[in-house]
Design a protein around this motif. Structure first.
Motif, PDB file in Angstrom:
ATOM      1  N   ILE A  40       0.875  -1.170   0.000  1.00  0.00           N
ATOM      2  CA  ILE A  40       0.000   0.000   0.000  1.00  0.00           C
ATOM      3  C   ILE A  40       0.912   1.220   0.000  1.00  0.00           C
ATOM      4  N   ASN A  41       0.728   2.101  -0.973  1.00  0.00           N
ATOM      5  CA  ASN A  41       1.546   3.316  -1.014  1.00  0.00           C
ATOM      6  C   ASN A  41       0.710   4.516  -0.577  1.00  0.00           C
ATOM      7  N   LEU A  42       1.042   5.051   0.600  1.00  0.00           N
ATOM      8  CA  LEU A  42       0.320   6.184   1.162  1.00  0.00           C
ATOM      9  C   LEU A  42       1.156   7.461   1.145  1.00  0.00           C
ATOM     10  N   VAL A  43       2.376   7.380   0.647  1.00  0.00           N
ATOM     11  CA  VAL A  43       3.305   8.498   0.778  1.00  0.00           C
ATOM     12  C   VAL A  43       2.841   9.694  -0.057  1.00  0.00           C
ATOM     13  N   HIS A  86      -2.704   1.889  -4.375  1.00  0.00           N
ATOM     14  CA  HIS A  86      -2.021   3.189  -4.422  1.00  0.00           C
ATOM     15  C   HIS A  86      -3.002   4.295  -4.060  1.00  0.00           C
ATOM     16  N   VAL A  87      -2.616   5.127  -3.100  1.00  0.00           N
ATOM     17  CA  VAL A  87      -3.487   6.219  -2.664  1.00  0.00           C
ATOM     18  C   VAL A  87      -3.056   7.521  -3.327  1.00  0.00           C
ATOM     19  N   SER A  88      -3.976   8.093  -4.079  1.00  0.00           N
ATOM     20  CA  SER A  88      -3.752   9.358  -4.771  1.00  0.00           C
ATOM     21  C   SER A  88      -4.656  10.410  -4.130  1.00  0.00           C
ATOM     22  N   ALA A  89      -5.346  11.209  -4.918  1.00  0.00           N
ATOM     23  CA  ALA A  89      -6.240  12.228  -4.366  1.00  0.00           C
ATOM     24  C   ALA A  89      -7.231  12.676  -5.426  1.00  0.00           C
ATOM     25  N   ILE A  90      -8.456  12.968  -5.017  1.00  0.00           N
ATOM     26  CA  ILE A  90      -9.406  13.599  -5.941  1.00  0.00           C
ATOM     27  C   ILE A  90      -8.780  14.911  -6.405  1.00  0.00           C
ATOM     28  N   GLY A  91      -8.843  15.156  -7.691  1.00  0.00           N
ATOM     29  CA  GLY A  91      -8.221  16.356  -8.239  1.00  0.00           C
ATOM     30  C   GLY A  91      -6.928  16.064  -8.967  1.00  0.00           C
ATOM     31  N   ALA A  92      -6.437  14.820  -8.876  1.00  0.00           N
ATOM     32  CA  ALA A  92      -5.244  14.446  -9.632  1.00  0.00           C
ATOM     33  C   ALA A  92      -5.517  14.671 -11.113  1.00  0.00           C
ATOM     34  N   ASP A  93      -4.689  15.470 -11.767  1.00  0.00           N
ATOM     35  CA  ASP A  93      -4.977  15.867 -13.145  1.00  0.00           C
ATOM     36  C   ASP A  93      -3.683  16.340 -13.810  1.00  0.00           C
ATOM     37  N   ALA A  94      -3.316  15.693 -14.890  1.00  0.00           N
ATOM     38  CA  ALA A  94      -2.088  16.045 -15.601  1.00  0.00           C
ATOM     39  C   ALA A  94      -2.140  17.454 -16.176  1.00  0.00           C
TER      40      ALA A  94
END
Length: 321
Positions: free
Chosen positions: A79-82, A117-125
């Protein structure tokens, strides 16, 4: 098939706010947990999360691939939380959330393990925010290395020890006037315990492989409504003064060097210009908390359990008019 007690889960970044909740959730389900962090000697508080010997901390830094590969040795799931909200020295958005995510994903692929993998709402290239761009780059790298990886995108998280509701309640205790940035920006605050449950569910195989889940709470609130809810719980009555994004960026140019809760970066202001809510596409596909069978807790239900300490006279203070 291995039982949970025979399954080793490596949690990168397990000592943080979300991490400690994830470790507890995994321990309750009887997993063996290896917590990979930069400073394991400072993560001893994780040991009581499970039974004796269930939680083990080791040193790993996402900027050093060899340490990540060592952390994955004999592990079945990672699990990647970093993640970081503000850059500091070598800990840049690109190094941690883009290249760091790629390093973890490649180590997971080499080990033949599974990945959440933990990302975030709003992740956008295409986002003007460097934080959001790096999150998107991390997602792309994860998908390329481990196509079956489950990606989790939480909205802004709240809970005991958060740097969100506690921060504003503490500032309200100190100042009679509080600036309000992005007053009409919509958010979907999600309880950290619900996010941890969703991640543990993904570890157990209850989430769709290769899917991206968007996790938000039961209510969509504006930043103004969130602030008003926090102040009502803390029984504080500072004057809220809306700031334009232009003025907020000017203020952040100075406050990005401030310590602790006073810190505000230009990139954080940029993030506040966009709504942070679960998309209609995720709802339609069932890639949400509800899709996992989790009933989300509201800010109103959870926050009073820990924000009472900011009331002028403490936990048993009678509510003022």
């Amino acid at each position: 098939m291995a039982t949970n007690s025979e399954t080793l889960v490596t949690v990168f970044g397990g000592s943080g706010f979300l991490g400690r909740n994830v470790v507890r959730a995994l321990c309750r389900r009887d997993y063996r947990v290896r917590v990979a962090v930069r400073r394991p000697e400072l993560a001893g508080y994780l040991q009581p999360s499970g039974r004796v010997g269930q939680v083990h901390t080791i040193q790993a830094n996402l900027r050093y691939p060899a340490s990540v590969e060592a952390a994955m040795r004999d592990s079945h799931i990672a699990i990647n939380l970093v993640g970081i909200l503000a850059e500091s020295g070598a800990q840049t958005f690109d190094a941690v959330q883009a290249k760091g995510a790629e390093t973890v994903a490649k180590a997971v692929a080499a080990a033949g393990a599974s990945l959440v993998h933990v990302s975030a709402i709003g992740a956008d290239a295409e986002s003007p925010s460097r934080y959001a761009k790096a999150k998107a780059a991390g997602e792309a790298a994860v998908t390329a290395a481990v196509p079956s990886a489950t990606i989790v995108r939480p909205s802004v998280m709240f809970g005991p020890e958060d740097q969100f509701t506690n921060r504003f309640a503490a500032l309200a205790r100190m100042s009679p006037v509080m600036p309000l940035i992005g007053a009409d920006t919509k958010m979907q605050p999600v309880y950290v315990g619900d996010v941890a449950t969703a991640i543990a569910d993904a570890v157990e195989g209850k989430a769709k492989a290769g899917a991206t889940y968007e996790l938000g709470g039961p209510e969509v609130l504006t930043m103004r409504e969130i602030m008003q809810a926090i102040l009502a719980i803390a029984d504080r009555k500072p004057m809220l003064v809306p700031l334009s994004f232009g003025l907020a960026r000017l203020k952040a140019a100075f406050l990005q060097f401030a310590p602790g809760m006073l810190k505000l970066t230009p990139d954080q202001v940029t993030l506040l210009e966009r709504d942070n809510i679960v998309s209609d596409a995720a709802k339609a596909a069932g890639l949400t908390l509800e899709g996992l069978g989790i009933t989300a807790d509201s800010l109103e239900a959870i926050a009073p359990q820990y924000l009472w300490r900011f009331r002028p006279q403490g936990q048993f203070q009678r509510k003022s008019a």
